[in-house]
Design a protein around this motif. Structure first.
Motif, PDB file in Angstrom:
ATOM      1  N   ASP A 188      -8.092  -6.689   3.244  1.00 56.70           N
ATOM      2  CA  ASP A 188      -7.976  -7.475   4.479  1.00 56.70           C
ATOM      3  C   ASP A 188      -6.694  -8.301   4.396  1.00 56.70           C
ATOM      4  O   ASP A 188      -6.573  -9.206   3.583  1.00 56.70           O
ATOM      5  N   LYS A 189      -5.750  -7.961   5.261  1.00 58.53           N
ATOM      6  CA  LYS A 189      -4.465  -8.654   5.201  1.00 58.53           C
ATOM      7  C   LYS A 189      -4.266  -9.571   6.400  1.00 58.53           C
ATOM      8  O   LYS A 189      -3.164 -10.070   6.628  1.00 58.53           O
ATOM      9  N   SER A 190      -5.328  -9.797   7.171  1.00 58.46           N
ATOM     10  CA  SER A 190      -5.159 -10.556   8.420  1.00 58.46           C
ATOM     11  C   SER A 190      -4.684 -11.983   8.154  1.00 58.46           C
ATOM     12  O   SER A 190      -3.791 -12.488   8.846  1.00 58.46           O
ATOM     13  N   MET A 191      -5.265 -12.633   7.168  1.00 56.92           N
ATOM     14  CA  MET A 191      -4.861 -14.025   6.885  1.00 56.92           C
ATOM     15  C   MET A 191      -3.411 -14.076   6.425  1.00 56.92           C
ATOM     16  O   MET A 191      -2.651 -14.965   6.799  1.00 56.92           O
ATOM     17  N   ALA A 192      -3.030 -13.118   5.625  1.00 53.43           N
ATOM     18  CA  ALA A 192      -1.658 -13.099   5.094  1.00 53.43           C
ATOM     19  C   ALA A 192      -0.648 -12.904   6.213  1.00 53.43           C
ATOM     20  O   ALA A 192       0.402 -13.567   6.258  1.00 53.43           O
ATOM     21  N   LYS A 193      -0.986 -12.014   7.135  1.00 50.74           N
ATOM     22  CA  LYS A 193      -0.049 -11.731   8.228  1.00 50.74           C
ATOM     23  C   LYS A 193       0.141 -12.929   9.145  1.00 50.74           C
ATOM     24  O   LYS A 193       1.173 -13.069   9.797  1.00 50.74           O
ATOM     25  N   ALA A 194      -0.882 -13.801   9.157  1.00 47.13           N
ATOM     26  CA  ALA A 194      -0.825 -14.953  10.065  1.00 47.13           C
ATOM     27  C   ALA A 194       0.022 -16.105   9.523  1.00 47.13           C
ATOM     28  O   ALA A 194       0.298 -17.067  10.241  1.00 47.13           O
ATOM     29  N   VAL A 195       0.440 -16.020   8.253  1.00 50.34           N
ATOM     30  CA  VAL A 195       1.210 -17.129   7.673  1.00 50.34           C
ATOM     31  C   VAL A 195       2.595 -17.182   8.339  1.00 50.34           C
ATOM     32  O   VAL A 195       3.285 -16.161   8.401  1.00 50.34           O
ATOM     33  N   PRO A 196       2.996 -18.346   8.846  1.00 48.05           N
ATOM     34  CA  PRO A 196       4.320 -18.438   9.477  1.00 48.05           C
ATOM     35  C   PRO A 196       5.408 -18.074   8.468  1.00 48.05           C
ATOM     36  O   PRO A 196       5.360 -18.499   7.317  1.00 48.05           O
ATOM     37  N   GLY A 197       6.360 -17.263   8.913  1.00 46.97           N
ATOM     38  CA  GLY A 197       7.441 -16.836   8.023  1.00 46.97           C
ATOM     39  C   GLY A 197       7.197 -15.478   7.403  1.00 46.97           C
ATOM     40  O   GLY A 197       8.079 -14.928   6.757  1.00 46.97           O
ATOM     41  N   VAL A 198       5.992 -14.932   7.600  1.00 49.38           N
ATOM     42  CA  VAL A 198       5.706 -13.596   7.073  1.00 49.38           C
ATOM     43  C   VAL A 198       6.144 -12.543   8.087  1.00 49.38           C
ATOM     44  O   VAL A 198       5.804 -12.626   9.266  1.00 49.38           O
ATOM     45  N   HIS A 199       6.922 -11.580   7.636  1.00 45.64           N
ATOM     46  CA  HIS A 199       7.411 -10.527   8.531  1.00 45.64           C
ATOM     47  C   HIS A 199       6.567  -9.273   8.469  1.00 45.64           C
ATOM     48  O   HIS A 199       6.474  -8.545   9.450  1.00 45.64           O
ATOM     49  N   ALA A 200       6.004  -8.992   7.318  1.00 46.95           N
ATOM     50  CA  ALA A 200       5.183  -7.781   7.217  1.00 46.95           C
ATOM     51  C   ALA A 200       4.324  -7.850   5.983  1.00 46.95           C
ATOM     52  O   ALA A 200       4.685  -8.468   4.978  1.00 46.95           O
ATOM     53  N   VAL A 201       3.166  -7.209   6.074  1.00 45.58           N
ATOM     54  CA  VAL A 201       2.319  -6.970   4.907  1.00 45.58           C
ATOM     55  C   VAL A 201       1.976  -5.491   4.957  1.00 45.58           C
ATOM     56  O   VAL A 201       1.378  -5.020   5.923  1.00 45.58           O
ATOM     57  N   TYR A 202       2.409  -4.749   3.949  1.00 41.00           N
ATOM     58  CA  TYR A 202       2.182  -3.301   3.944  1.00 41.00           C
ATOM     59  C   TYR A 202       1.287  -2.898   2.776  1.00 41.00           C
ATOM     60  O   TYR A 202       1.552  -3.246   1.626  1.00 41.00           O
ATOM     61  N   THR A 203       0.260  -2.143   3.098  1.00 41.97           N
ATOM     62  CA  THR A 203      -0.482  -1.421   2.064  1.00 41.97           C
ATOM     63  C   THR A 203      -0.022   0.031   2.135  1.00 41.97           C
ATOM     64  O   THR A 203       0.816   0.384   2.975  1.00 41.97           O
ATOM     65  N   LEU A 204      -0.588   0.869   1.288  1.00 48.23           N
ATOM     66  CA  LEU A 204      -0.173   2.278   1.303  1.00 48.23           C
ATOM     67  C   LEU A 204      -0.332   2.877   2.693  1.00 48.23           C
ATOM     68  O   LEU A 204       0.531   3.619   3.174  1.00 48.23           O
ATOM     69  N   ALA A 205      -1.416   2.519   3.357  1.00 49.74           N
ATOM     70  CA  ALA A 205      -1.715   3.106   4.665  1.00 49.74           C
ATOM     71  C   ALA A 205      -0.697   2.690   5.719  1.00 49.74           C
ATOM     72  O   ALA A 205      -0.563   3.346   6.758  1.00 49.74           O
ATOM     73  N   ASP A 206       0.023   1.591   5.474  1.00 51.68           N
ATOM     74  CA  ASP A 206       1.014   1.126   6.449  1.00 51.68           C
ATOM     75  C   ASP A 206       2.376   1.791   6.258  1.00 51.68           C
ATOM     76  O   ASP A 206       3.264   1.643   7.095  1.00 51.68           O
ATOM     77  N   LEU A 207       2.558   2.461   5.143  1.00 53.83           N
ATOM     78  CA  LEU A 207       3.845   3.116   4.885  1.00 53.83           C
ATOM     79  C   LEU A 207       3.887   4.434   5.656  1.00 53.83           C
ATOM     80  O   LEU A 207       2.851   4.940   6.089  1.00 53.83           O
ATOM     81  N   PRO A 208       5.067   5.009   5.839  1.00 49.49           N
ATOM     82  CA  PRO A 208       5.133   6.301   6.526  1.00 49.49           C
ATOM     83  C   PRO A 208       4.207   7.327   5.878  1.00 49.49           C
ATOM     84  O   PRO A 208       3.989   7.292   4.660  1.00 49.49           O
ATOM     85  N   LYS A 209       3.737   8.223   6.700  1.00 50.34           N
ATOM     86  CA  LYS A 209       2.695   9.175   6.281  1.00 50.34           C
ATOM     87  C   LYS A 209       3.021   9.920   5.001  1.00 50.34           C
ATOM     88  O   LYS A 209       2.135  10.199   4.204  1.00 50.34           O
ATOM     89  N   ARG A 210       4.326  10.224   4.797  1.00 51.57           N
ATOM     90  CA  ARG A 210       4.654  11.071   3.650  1.00 51.57           C
ATOM     91  C   ARG A 210       4.227  10.427   2.317  1.00 51.57           C
ATOM     92  O   ARG A 210       4.034  11.110   1.333  1.00 51.57           O
ATOM     93  N   PHE A 211       4.034   9.096   2.328  1.00 53.45           N
ATOM     94  CA  PHE A 211       3.666   8.416   1.083  1.00 53.45           C
ATOM     95  C   PHE A 211       2.162   8.377   0.834  1.00 53.45           C
ATOM     96  O   PHE A 211       1.732   8.014  -0.245  1.00 53.45           O
ATOM     97  N   HIS A 212       1.394   8.718   1.857  1.00 53.17           N
ATOM     98  CA  HIS A 212      -0.045   8.481   1.733  1.00 53.17           C
ATOM     99  C   HIS A 212      -0.684   9.266   0.602  1.00 53.17           C
ATOM    100  O   HIS A 212      -1.667   8.831   0.021  1.00 53.17           O
ATOM    101  N   ASN A 213      -0.146  10.446   0.339  1.00 49.21           N
ATOM    102  CA  ASN A 213      -0.716  11.240  -0.754  1.00 49.21           C
ATOM    103  C   ASN A 213       0.314  11.546  -1.822  1.00 49.21           C
ATOM    104  O   ASN A 213       0.151  12.477  -2.604  1.00 49.21           O
TER     105      ASN A 213
END
Lengths: 286, 163, 789
Positions: free
Chosen positions: C64-89
């Motif tokens: 759950d990255k919702s709290m992290a994304k809400a912090v002022p000054g945060v531009h992105a929070v990426y897990t594997l699933a957020d990266l382009p598809k080619r990285f998923h596997n």
């Protein structure tokens, strides 16, 4: 490794600081920062408020009067190291301070910070313990003096209430001519000791020990006196046999065990270092 | 809401006034606010000594100091050691002469530490030099070149002071 | 120290190889003008922090990255699933080989399982590092803890907890090496000795951690990565492979790197994830490893268990050696089995071993991945060999030096073929060396023969001193290749361009020396640009003490080619024979005349003029690129003698004297080599006495994650090494050099432990592990005392 956010306060008087301590929740006092800031950087502690007491002139300085050495909490370890008063009246503290951290940390670190942090292996609390130091605490409810034994409650746990701070420490000094020694075993220069021993002794003309104090650091949850060994010393002759017996008594402590050393090793070191400290202290008596 | 303070710090003789977050470490203030990147950060818990600077002439770990704690104080960094842009300080020259640095990352902390030592003790023994830098970790040199450099610089500085 | 293989016809003026030139790198580093990754401040730069596993082994049921994304000054929070598809596997690329049965590499960010504390799970990108860390602490990972595989020997047992939940067992590889009839050797032996040994090695701990600043520029569609990297070209290829990009779109630069020691040769997920983040955000992203991350997420060395048996004849000559070794590989397989392979093939060292057999079990555990740290598995192998030699000496009643003398490979036997395959895939053949001379030299320097008298004298005063010997042979200068371009441009300056990255080794100076002598200029007059993939097409990286051999030889060959061209053109213009021309002060001069032409004018002459042909036979430009590719490793050798004093009551050990006889072939710069050996010794002292990365045996949680708990050697612990050289030039490269980067480290733990054991001989102490903390020694001494009673 950056500190979590906090609000910074820099009171210029004790009353101001006491007021902040009384009103702020989850506040920590910052003096030299050499123990607190690593904890902040690791985020082991995350105070909402930092109260920087460096600007309070009243809690800085070293005085000596009527057999009492008084050191303000904000006094830097460097000032203790270079203090003629300390060297003259409290050679044990002078010897101990040279083994506290490194030049860079002694330049910033304070005696109050060391006492408040109360690392079990720290040198200055061990000196306070061996010499029946009195810790001066203050807060908006008033001030109080707490003997070291009542102050050090356990592993890095002190008697300081959340609305209080250390303002200084008083050390009853020993008679001129006493001998003392601060002996520690650390893996490298400047490291926290695995075991440290502070010893003080007075002997009479017949080489009989008339007064003795012994305390151990690093081996237990907090610095502690070694009353059984002290009892062996007082009234005995100051010789190797006595020191060996006192050392043997010190191996009976209920030492802690951690990744650096098993309890058995700490016990054995306590015995060895006690013997060495007593021998050195005896040689230094005049 | 980030807690900030306006601070004035004199660094290498030049006064800087900046509004900074109160949690900002002095090391980061020097490096990222003033862009004085000579001071290096190695451990951020006060053990490695790479970040050592002089505060009011006394060596200190800048990673164990908040920038706000330096408010109103004077800081000297590695950038302030050389007498001018074309000349090295005796200590710096001796470090080169004795191969006292390899990767150069711990070097700024070594230099500031030794700068203080040689100011306070112009004729240190080898043991005193080793003890002075025992709070500075160097993973490259095995320290020998640093120790030789400090002793050589001390000798040259004493000779310089006499002449 | 002169260069015995120097061909003076390629040199103008004074030879530079062999001179103790003060380092050209130093003035910038001494004045705070280094260019380390964290010194770069790019416009619009963002800062990354990683969310890392708190668990040594767990299933991830959700993030759950919702709290992290809400912090002022945060531009992105990426897990594997957020990266382009080619990285998923896609997993990080490993180094498969036929020994490996489970070549498990991590995903670039954890997918559904974490296998060691510190494994990256998500990246947070923010305005500054402070905010990034605030937000990283707010990413909530739902872990389902799994059992952990801790000790590597326990991990071999049937039914042991699995390091990876879907694995059949914990064995990553089984390796078997050897030659000769070992069983016969043991059958015919007069003496058999055995040792069960344990050796732990720790982390690299360069004082600068890992670092990268990834700058994707949308306008040019190009990615530049400033990296604290030992191998910019290798890392560029890794990035291109993971992104599926061609090499023109990626540049990796490693100008100043604050120490390497192995871990910065590995290519890590953090670099590719920060690169991808930069591409996604179209802004530069900087990630600076902090010390806690170095403890938990940089590759490290760790545990090896060695069961060693040696067969000897009645005179103490070795007949055979039989070993079973278990190696802790950690959770993943970066660098494949290189490290245990090196361990297995380093064992025989300088000794004649007629029959040899080693079985090596490479085990997966729930600890950070293991990959080379300075010495790369060799200190363990040398420890095993030298401990069993000491045991044999004791059994046969021989002096420790004497038994070694009886078994050393004689100088006349060079080149000497071992009968093993080294990790470069080539037969293990020592190219040159004089091992008996090394031993003789170091014994004389340390007054080894007078030591027993000194020891007896010390004992009378209640002091316990001891002496120990250990030797190592080290395959250095491994391929495939490194390259160098030497160019004289329009300014007339001699420029040297290479991919070889330095992390303190002084490459700029040593390569400048090799180059300068060809042109009659001072090393300081050569402009060196290194460790930038933009300046030369191909490169490999700095590991295995290889760059003096590879990049040094490339520089030598390229410089000679440019020199010849300078002479050819000068001869044409000055109308003199090339043999009558010498190079000095940036000019080509007809000897004994004032006829000359500057490099500047020669350089301009070969650029030609628009519309006109170049003179016949002249290629444009005044430059040459050469890639030197060694046919096999060049074998450095050294023998160490350590003297120690032990406080028998505290177990405290002081290394009181240290002597090294060292052979790295031709020495390019004695100052630099001295520094490498002395610095290597410090690392070896750490491995002998201090450095121990502890993990909870049940949970695999790391227990020593500060530099106050994990102890590095300090200035008060490292004595001066008295170093002497033997020069056996390598026939495998044109300048006769061998690697010098690791010889100070490799035999040091073996020599020091042997010295401690010797000091404690009155108590019959027998040491079988490294490092030895003081409490172990006190235990041993106490046991010895009890026995004596």
């Amino acid at each position: 490794m950056k500190p979590a956010p906090f609000t910074y306060h820099d009171p210029q008087t004790l009353d101001e600081a006491y007021g902040l301590l009384a009103t702020l929740e989850n506040a920590r006092v910052l003096s030299g920062g050499q123990s607190l800031i690593p904890m902040l950087n690791f985020r082991y502690v995350q105070p909402d408020h930092i109260i920087d007491v460096a600007g309070i002139a009243a809690i800085s300085g070293i005085t000596y009067k009527d057999g009492i050495l008084k050191i303000g909490a904000m006094t830097r370890q460097r000032e203790i190291e270079y203090s003629d008063i300390v060297a003259t009246h409290c050679p044990l503290m002078r010897e101990a301070i040279l083994q506290v951290g490194h030049r860079q940390t002694r330049n910033r670190g304070t005696i109050g910070g060391s006492l408040a942090h109360l690392d079990p292996a720290a040198e200055l609390p061990l000196v306070a313990c061996a010499m029946d130091g009195m810790i001066h605490l203050g807060g908006s409810r008033g001030t109080r003096d707490v003997a070291f034994t009542d102050y050090a409650l356990g592993f890095m746990t002190t008697a300081i209430e959340p609305d209080e701070m250390i303002t200084g420490v008083s050390i009853p000094t020993w008679k001129p001519g006493h001998g003392s020694a601060f002996v520690e075993f650390a893996r490298r220069e400047g490291d926290f000791a695995i075991v440290a021993i502070a010893a003080l002794m007075e002997i009479d003309a017949s080489q009989t020990i008339t007064r003795a104090a012994l305390a151990v650091g690093g081996a237990l949850a907090t610095a502690q006196r070694l009353p059984e060994a002290e009892a062996i010393l007082v009234g005995a002759k100051a010789n190797d046999e006595t020191f060996r017996a006192a050392g043997e008594a010190c191996t009976q402590i209920d030492a802690v065990e951690d990744v650096h050393a098993p309890a058995s090793y700490r016990k054995s070191l306590a015995g060895v270092l006690t013997r060495r400290a007593l021998k050195a202290a005896a040689e230094r008596t005049k | 809401m980030t807690d900030t303070r306006k601070i004035t710090v004199t660094v290498n003789g030049k006064s800087h006034t900046k509004e900074v977050p109160t949690r900002l470490l002095l090391s980061d203030f020097l490096r990222h606010e003033l862009l004085l990147t000579g001071t290096h950060v190695g451990c951020e818990h006060g053990v490695c000594g790479a970040c050592t600077v002089l505060i009011d002439g006394r060596s200190a770990r800048s990673c164990l100091t908040l920038a706000v704690q330096a408010n109103g104080h004077e800081v000297m960094t590695v950038e302030g050691i050389a007498p001018n842009a074309d000349e090295l300080h005796h200590l710096q020259q001796a470090m080169q002469d004795h191969h006292g640095l390899q990767c150069g990352y711990c070097t700024p902390g070594i230099l500031t530490t030794l700068f203080e030592l040689l100011r306070d003790n112009p004729d240190p023994s080898e043991h005193e030099v080793r003890s002075a830098i025992s709070g500075n970790l160097c993973r490259c040199t095995g320290y020998q070149g640093i120790v030789e450099a400090a002793l050589d610089a001390a000798q040259k500085m004493r000779a310089g002071a006499r002449s | 120290m002169s260069n015995p293989v120097a061909d003076l016809k390629n040199i103008s003026g004074e030879p530079q190889i062999g001179k103790a030139i003060k380092r050209l790198e130093d003035p910038a580093l001494l004045t705070g003008k280094g260019r380390f990754v964290d010194d770069f401040h790019l416009p619009n730069m963002l800062h990354a922090a990683f969310v890392r596993s708190d668990e040594a082994h767990a299933k991830i049921n959700g993030i759950d990255k919702s709290m992290a994304k809400a912090v002022p000054g945060v531009h992105a929070v990426y897990t594997l699933a957020d990266l382009p598809k080619r990285f998923h596997n896609m997993r990080m690329h490993g180094m498969p080989n036929p020994h490996v049965s489970q070549n498990i590499m991590p995903y670039v960010l954890a997918k559904d399982e974490v296998c060691h504390v510190g494994e990256p799970i998500a990246i947070v990108i923010a305005y500054d590092r402070y905010i990034a860390e605030d937000a990283a602490a707010l990413v909530m990972v739902d872990y389902e803890p799994l059992p952990t595989a801790g000790d590597c020997r326990a991990a071999r047992q049937p039914g042991a907890a699995l390091a990876h939940m879907n694995s059949p067992n914990n064995t990553a590889a089984e390796m078997h090496f050897g030659y000769g009839d070992v069983d016969a050797a043991f059958k015919n032996a007069a003496h058999i000795v055995r040792e069960d040994l344990f050796m732990h090695r720790g982390l690299g701990h360069s004082i600068e951690g890992r670092a990268c600043l990834c700058h994707y520029d949308e306008f040019t569609d190009h990615l530049t990565v400033y990296a604290a990297s030992q191998g910019p070209h290798a890392h560029k290829r890794a990035i291109c492979g993971l992104l599926d990009w061609d090499e023109e779109r990626v540049r990796v630069v490693a100008y100043d790197v604050g120490g390497g020691f192995g871990p910065k040769m590995s290519f890590y997920a953090e670099t590719i994830v920060a690169s991808v983040a930069s591409i996604m955000l179209k802004r530069p992203v900087k990630w600076i490893e902090d010390r806690r991350e170095h403890f938990n997420a940089a590759t490290q060395e760790r545990d090896q268990y060695w069961d060693v048996e040696m067969a000897l004849d009645a005179e103490g000559k070795i007949l055979g050696l039989r070993i079973d070794m278990t190696h802790d590989k950690g959770a993943f397989m970066p660098h494949g089995t290189i490290l245990p392979h090196i361990s297995c093939t380093t064992v025989p060292g300088p000794f004649i071993i007629p029959a040899y057999k080693i079985d090596c079990h490479v085990m997966l555990t729930n600890k950070p991945p293991v990959a080379p740290v300075r010495g790369a598995g060799r200190p363990q192998a040398v420890f095993a060999m030298e401990r069993i030699m000491d045991a044999a000496a004791a059994k046969l009643g021989l002096d420790r030096a004497e038994i070694r003398k009886r078994n050393l490979i004689p100088a006349e036997a060079m080149p000497y073929s071992m009968g093993l395959t080294f990790r470069d895939g080539k037969p293990l053949t020592y190219d040159s060396g004089n091992y008996p001379q090394l031993l003789k030299q170091v014994m004389e320097a340390s007054d080894y023969n007078g030591f027993e008298a000194r020891k007896a004298e010390a004992l009378k005063q209640g002091r316990y001193i001891g002496i120990g010997i250990a030797s190592a042979i080290e395959g250095t200068g491994l391929g495939p290749f490194e390259g160098a371009t030497v160019r004289i441009g329009p300014s007339g300056t001699v420029t040297l361009l290479t991919g070889a990255a330095a992390q303190g080794q002084g490459h700029v100076t040593t390569f400048a020396q090799i180059c300068a002598e060809k042109f009659g200029i001072a090393p300081g007059d050569v402009r060196v640009v290194a460790a930038d993939t933009a300046v030369i097409a191909n490169g490999t990286g700095t590991f295995a003490s290889r760059q003096a051999v590879n990049a040094g030889s490339s520089t030598h060959l390229a410089a000679i080619q440019v020199r010849e061209k300078v002479l050819q053109i000068a001869s044409f213009i000055l109308e003199a024979s090339p043999g009558d021309i010498e190079l000095a002060g940036g000019n080509a001069i007809v000897k004994g005349t004032d006829k000359k032409i500057s490099f500047k004018d020669i350089s301009r002459a070969v650029t030609g003029q628009s519309g006109y042909a170049l003179p016949k036979g002249i290629e444009p430009g005044l430059e040459s690129t050469r890639y030197f590719s060694p046919e096999q490793a060049a074998y450095s050798s050294n023998t160490h003698i350590a003297e120690v004093e032990v406080d028998i009551e505290t177990g405290g050990v002081k290394v009181t004297g240290y002597w090294i006889a060292h052979d790295c072939g031709v020495v390019i710069n004695p100052l630099v080599v001295q520094g490498q050996v002395q610095g290597g010794l410090a690392h070896g002292i750490g491995n002998a006495l201090l450095e121990w990365m502890h993990y909870d045996p049940d949970t695999c949680q790391p227990l020593t994650t500060t530099l106050a708990d994990y102890l590095l050697p300090t200035a008060d612990m490292v004595p001066k090494a008295e170093i002497s050289h033997v020069v056996s030039p390598s026939p495998l490269n044109p300048i006769g050099v061998k690697g010098a980067g690791e010889g100070g480290t490799i035999p040091a733990p073996a020599a020091i432990i042997s010295a401690i054991e010797h000091a404690l001989s009155p108590f019959g102490v027998h040491l079988t592990q490294a490092p030895v903390p003081p409490h172990h020694l006190v235990d041993h001494i106490n046991k010895g005392r009890k026995k004596a009673h």
